[in-house]
Design a protein around this motif. Structure first.
Motif, short mmCIF file in Angstrom:
data_model
loop_
_atom_site.label_atom_id
_atom_site.label_comp_id
_atom_site.label_asym_id
_atom_site.label_seq_id
_atom_site.Cartn_x
_atom_site.Cartn_y
_atom_site.Cartn_z
N LEU A 265 -4.79 36.17 -3.97
CA LEU A 265 -5.92 36.22 -3.04
C LEU A 265 -5.85 35.21 -1.90
CD1 LEU A 265 -8.98 37.04 -5.33
CD2 LEU A 265 -8.07 38.44 -3.46
N PRO A 266 -5.48 33.95 -2.13
CA PRO A 266 -5.45 33.01 -0.99
C PRO A 266 -4.55 33.48 0.15
CG PRO A 266 -5.38 31.80 -3.05
CD PRO A 266 -5.22 33.24 -3.40
N GLY A 267 -3.35 33.97 -0.17
CA GLY A 267 -2.44 34.45 0.86
C GLY A 267 -2.97 35.70 1.55
N VAL B 64 -12.12 44.52 -10.88
CA VAL B 64 -11.95 45.36 -9.70
C VAL B 64 -13.20 45.36 -8.84
CG1 VAL B 64 -11.73 47.77 -8.94
CG2 VAL B 64 -10.17 46.85 -10.65
N LYS B 65 -14.35 45.57 -9.46
CA LYS B 65 -15.60 45.62 -8.71
C LYS B 65 -15.90 44.27 -8.06
CE LYS B 65 -16.84 49.90 -9.54
NZ LYS B 65 -16.95 50.91 -8.46
N SER B 66 -15.57 43.19 -8.74
CA SER B 66 -15.85 41.85 -8.21
C SER B 66 -14.98 41.54 -7.00
CB SER B 66 -15.62 40.80 -9.30
OG SER B 66 -16.45 41.04 -10.42
N VAL B 67 -13.69 41.84 -7.09
CA VAL B 67 -12.77 41.58 -5.97
C VAL B 67 -13.14 42.45 -4.78
CG1 VAL B 67 -10.38 41.70 -5.19
CG2 VAL B 67 -10.89 40.84 -7.47
N SER B 68 -13.40 43.72 -5.03
CA SER B 68 -13.69 44.65 -3.92
C SER B 68 -14.95 44.24 -3.16
CB SER B 68 -13.81 46.08 -4.43
OG SER B 68 -14.90 46.22 -5.33
N ALA B 69 -15.93 43.73 -3.88
CA ALA B 69 -17.18 43.34 -3.23
C ALA B 69 -17.04 42.04 -2.43
CB ALA B 69 -18.28 43.18 -4.28
N GLU B 70 -16.29 41.09 -2.99
CA GLU B 70 -16.26 39.76 -2.40
C GLU B 70 -15.19 39.60 -1.32
OE1 GLU B 70 -17.40 35.88 -1.66
OE2 GLU B 70 -18.40 37.45 -2.82
N TYR B 71 -14.09 40.32 -1.41
CA TYR B 71 -12.95 40.05 -0.53
C TYR B 71 -12.68 41.16 0.47
CZ TYR B 71 -12.30 36.15 -3.64
OH TYR B 71 -12.51 34.99 -4.34
N ARG B 72 -13.51 42.17 0.54
CA ARG B 72 -13.32 43.23 1.54
C ARG B 72 -13.40 42.68 2.96
NH1 ARG B 72 -18.31 45.24 3.38
NH2 ARG B 72 -20.12 44.36 2.30
N LYS B 73 -14.17 41.60 3.15
CA LYS B 73 -14.29 41.01 4.48
C LYS B 73 -12.98 40.38 4.95
CE LYS B 73 -16.35 36.93 2.30
NZ LYS B 73 -17.62 36.21 2.08
N GLY C 89 -10.10 42.01 4.47
CA GLY C 89 -9.14 43.11 4.55
C GLY C 89 -8.43 43.40 3.24
N VAL C 90 -9.02 42.97 2.13
CA VAL C 90 -8.43 43.16 0.80
C VAL C 90 -9.15 44.30 0.09
CG1 VAL C 90 -7.99 42.11 -1.45
CG2 VAL C 90 -7.78 40.73 0.63
N THR C 91 -8.38 45.22 -0.47
CA THR C 91 -8.95 46.25 -1.33
C THR C 91 -8.43 46.06 -2.74
OG1 THR C 91 -7.20 47.91 -1.03
CG2 THR C 91 -8.98 47.89 0.60
N CYS C 92 -9.26 46.42 -3.71
CA CYS C 92 -8.88 46.31 -5.12
C CYS C 92 -9.39 47.54 -5.85
CB CYS C 92 -9.45 45.04 -5.74
SG CYS C 92 -8.94 44.77 -7.46
N ASN D 247 -12.05 51.33 -1.99
CA ASN D 247 -12.18 49.95 -2.46
C ASN D 247 -13.18 49.93 -3.60
OD1 ASN D 247 -11.68 47.22 -2.52
ND2 ASN D 247 -12.97 46.72 -0.77
N GLY D 248 -12.77 49.35 -4.73
CA GLY D 248 -13.63 49.34 -5.90
C GLY D 248 -13.60 50.63 -6.68
N VAL D 249 -12.57 51.45 -6.46
CA VAL D 249 -12.46 52.75 -7.12
C VAL D 249 -11.87 52.58 -8.52
CG1 VAL D 249 -11.31 55.00 -7.06
CG2 VAL D 249 -12.23 54.00 -4.95
N LEU D 250 -12.46 53.27 -9.49
CA LEU D 250 -11.91 53.36 -10.84
C LEU D 250 -11.51 54.82 -11.03
CD1 LEU D 250 -14.72 51.33 -12.65
CD2 LEU D 250 -12.53 50.46 -11.79
#
Length: 217
Positions: free
Chosen positions: A112-114, A154-163, A165-168, A205-208
């Motif tokens: 995530l940092p990179g 997945v839901k946590s990453v997609s919600a917090e890091y979409r800003k 440009g990260v999808t999970c 993003n956030g898809v299961l």
């Protein structure tokens, strides 16, 4: 060219996905115990379970370096245990919690940092069959519990890091090998293609994503 890391990418679904990424002009690093002998893949030998310290990436410095530079992360690794709860041992619980859930979490935290700095990232994890919601399992509750936790990640990453440009997203495969009813079986290639579909589309993003022909437990 995007840098991809596929943990568990030397066989099965992970290997099929690694090959797809290569064909789509990615530089791909795969981890596993056995060299897949694929000239386009960088192989990093890893045996997480036999390490002296469980899931200590300091034991795998090259993998740690590749994770820091990864634009794409796929985690297709994790042991499967099928036992009723009264026969599930303490070692079973520890193994499943570490390698079916914590490993994915550690890998995600490492990339995530990179990804945040580069404003781009694609993460695909693999859950279990129909682990998109809490449900009961008669013979593999410990495994399914760890894989259900992947959905929370997945839901946590997609919600917090979409800003950034990260999808999970996650793929939840059905029976790939050894299905009782061969009509329910899905191929490793089909599951890998579904994972690549999630990687390609920034709007997902956030898809299961269940890839199981509609099987129900």
């Amino acid at each position: 060219m995007k840098n991809a890391v596929v943990i568990g990418g030397t066989s099965g679904i992970g290997f099929e996905l690694a090959k797809i990424l290569c064909k789509n002009e990615c530089s791909v690093c795969v981890t596993g115990r056995h060299d897949p002998k694929a000239k386009d893949l960088e192989f990093i030998p890893t045996d997480f379970i036999s390490g002296s310290s469980p899931l200590d990436l300091n034991e795998f410095p090259l993998l740690r370096e590749r994770l820091c530079k990864a634009d794409i992360l796929c985690v297709s690794y994790g042991p499967f245990v099928q036992k009723p709860l009264h026969l599930t041992t303490a070692q079973d619980w520890q193994t499943l919690a570490l390698y079916d859930y914590a490993l994915a979490g550690i890998a995600v935290s490492s990339v995530l940092p990179g990804m945040m700095e580069r404003k781009f990232g694609r993460i695909v994890l693999f859950g279990g069959t129909r682990t998109e919601s809490v449900r009961s399992y008669k013979t593999n509750a410990a495994y399914a519990g760890a894989k259900t936790a992947i959905s929370v990640l997945v839901k946590s990453v997609s919600a917090e890091y979409r800003k950034y440009g990260v999808t999970c997203n996650a793929v939840l495969p059905g029976f790939v090998n050894g299905a009782k009813d061969k009509g329910d079986a899905v191929s490793a290639l089909s599951v890998a293609q579904s994972a690549f579909f999630l990687i390609q589309n920034e709007d997902l993003n956030g898809v299961l994503l269940n890839v199981d022909r509609g099987w129900q437990p």
